[in-house]
Design an enzyme around this catalytic site. Sequence first.
Site, mmCIF file in Angstrom:
data_model
loop_
_atom_site.group_PDB
_atom_site.id
_atom_site.type_symbol
_atom_site.label_atom_id
_atom_site.label_comp_id
_atom_site.label_asym_id
_atom_site.label_seq_id
_atom_site.Cartn_x
_atom_site.Cartn_y
_atom_site.Cartn_z
ATOM 1 N N LYS A 55 0.903 -1.168 -0.180
ATOM 2 C CA LYS A 55 0.066 -0.100 -0.080
ATOM 3 C C LYS A 55 1.134 1.157 0.099
ATOM 4 C CE LYS A 55 -1.988 2.471 3.308
ATOM 5 N NZ LYS A 55 -1.596 3.926 2.519
ATOM 6 N N GLY A 58 7.302 4.762 8.310
ATOM 7 C CA GLY A 58 6.172 5.696 8.560
ATOM 8 C C GLY A 58 6.193 6.133 9.822
ATOM 9 N N SER A 59 5.229 6.872 10.542
ATOM 10 C CA SER A 59 5.367 7.522 11.698
ATOM 11 C C SER A 59 5.659 6.617 12.981
ATOM 12 C CB SER A 59 4.453 8.512 11.881
ATOM 13 O OG SER A 59 3.162 7.964 11.899
ATOM 14 N N THR A 60 6.145 7.021 13.973
ATOM 15 C CA THR A 60 6.229 6.057 15.180
ATOM 16 C C THR A 60 4.761 5.892 15.846
ATOM 17 O OG1 THR A 60 8.341 6.785 15.719
ATOM 18 C CG2 THR A 60 7.042 5.959 17.665
ATOM 19 N N GLY A 79 3.390 3.133 13.697
ATOM 20 C CA GLY A 79 3.982 2.076 13.870
ATOM 21 C C GLY A 79 3.645 1.369 15.024
ATOM 22 N N GLU A 96 10.298 0.840 10.327
ATOM 23 C CA GLU A 96 11.399 1.881 10.131
ATOM 24 C C GLU A 96 10.468 2.970 10.403
ATOM 25 O OE1 GLU A 96 14.060 1.356 9.062
ATOM 26 O OE2 GLU A 96 14.170 -0.606 8.750
ATOM 27 N N CYS A 148 13.438 10.653 7.214
ATOM 28 C CA CYS A 148 13.537 9.961 8.296
ATOM 29 C C CYS A 148 14.934 10.453 8.936
ATOM 30 C CB CYS A 148 13.138 8.698 8.615
ATOM 31 S SG CYS A 148 13.877 7.846 7.214
ATOM 32 N N GLU A 185 9.639 15.294 16.009
ATOM 33 C CA GLU A 185 10.169 15.154 14.666
ATOM 34 C C GLU A 185 9.173 16.145 13.842
ATOM 35 O OE1 GLU A 185 8.942 11.625 12.397
ATOM 36 O OE2 GLU A 185 10.781 11.779 11.453
#
Length: 507
Positions: free
Chosen positions: A189, A242-244, A247, A264, A298, A398
């Site tokens: 995706k 993607g973002s934490t 995640g 990641e 990132c 971030e």
Amino acid sequence: MTQTIAKSQIPASLQGAIHTQLFIDGKFVNAESGETMATLNPHDNSEIAQIAMAGHADIDKAIHAAQRAYPKWSRMSAMDRGRILLKLADLIEANAEQLAMLESLDTGHPIRDSRILDVPRTAVTYRYFGGMADKFQGDVVPVEAGFLNYVSREPLGVVGQVVPWNFPLMFTSWKMAPALAAGNCVVLKPAEITPLSSLRIAELMAEAGMPDGVVNILPGLGQVAGQYIAEHPEIAKIAFTGSTATGRRIVQASAGNLKKVQLELGGKGANIVFEDAFLPAAINGAAWAIFHNQGQACIAGARLVLHESIAEEFLEKFTALAKSIRLGNPLDPNTEMGPLTSQMHRDRVLSYVDIARQEGGEVLSGGKAPGGDLSAGCYVEPTIVRAKSTHDRIAQEEVFGPFVTVLTFKTDEEALAIANSTEYGLGAGLWTRNLQRAHLMAREIKSGMVWINCYKRVNPGSPFGGVGQSGYGREMGFDVMREYTQAKSVWVNIDAQIVPHYPRPAK
Ligand code: NAD
């Protein structure tokens, strides 16, 4: 109120390269629900195309196609699988200009970056893993006398992959190339706002000879399509970039069938400049570290950590360099910095300028959206902000934009403490001519990657990934091949003298 979005001026070279449907079982098809979403050109927020948005039924269809393709694909000789990836690399090079245009139009990457970085790196990744397919091998373990023990590396099955919008072309290759080389089938995706390059890759895959069903590309919303892939009981592994925050949701969603997870996630890279650094290189390196791709990386060098004795001279030159960066339409070859990829993200990045001011930070340069011709797009000026403390939000969170937070230090210990003071641990850089210091810092910095007198180097052979809240697992090299396979240990009795001891030797 519904807003009318003007149609983008699509360059003639992209005729036929813009696909708007889902790619399932080797064919482009509409979403079962008929739902679509506009993908926009971030230069002026005009619509490029309406893209089909995958729902649960489409993902089920893709998973079943992948399951049907899996037995043949996973048993095909590794050399033949590799040959298809090598052919794909050639096709990417043959269509390089078109892919570069497509990526720049959809994401806002300056065309010069798409030409010299995104597209070549994508081709190199497929080529590297095409070559890897028949070189990644198992082991024979020296076990007890009379037994042979061999360990083969088996593919996992159908793997789910979810990628973000900041480097869609490149990250799709980082995800798909090793998974396919290892013999897995893929349901990927792309981010809903940047689907175009991965759909074009799907078409090139088919041209390269990829059997139907092995690769399925389904643009869709994160909370709908992404979440469903993460939860799906027939997906053996989910690889996510993607973002934490997302995640964490993926880990929870994966628990149902205990699927393998690779993450990641975010970063807040420290780029440390010591007093003995070669300043011209460090200044250029720091600009590259944060302003390339508008800071939407990132591994961006989002914290510039300067020895106090060189800070003023450094900042004077660095600020002048930042102010000289040419912002403009990504399709213009003279453009050095394009727009951010979406309006929503632009607003989020600009909100950190307000946060900086509230925290007592000093905006040294930028801090605004440019006006004039660029006011309709998602642009933000290169922004340099001096923080009061490493504990400030602008030094911890971030921002993911052309926004660099400056901090200063007196001693190496202080520099190290600053570098290790966030929850992230993805990339870090340091600039010094002192070898001992360089290696000591590299050892002590809590980070998956460290660059010495350079920044943001990546290569398909070198492991890429983070520690802490930056995630786990590694992309690239032999490490990622282990991530996409599982070990099978096979024991063979090769000596007739040896028999099981229990309950007692047979008569
Ligand atoms: P995001 O987490 O919002 O979205 C990433 C992808 O996840 C998108 O495809 C999105 O549709 C999907 N998604 C959203 N919600 C989901 C859910 N509930 N379940 C499954 N999928 C879902 O991140 P973003 O804003 O697109 O990307 C920026 C972030 O990615 C930054 O934090 C950045 O640091 C990180 N990133 C990390 C790396 C790395 O290698 N560590 C590389 C690039 C970007």
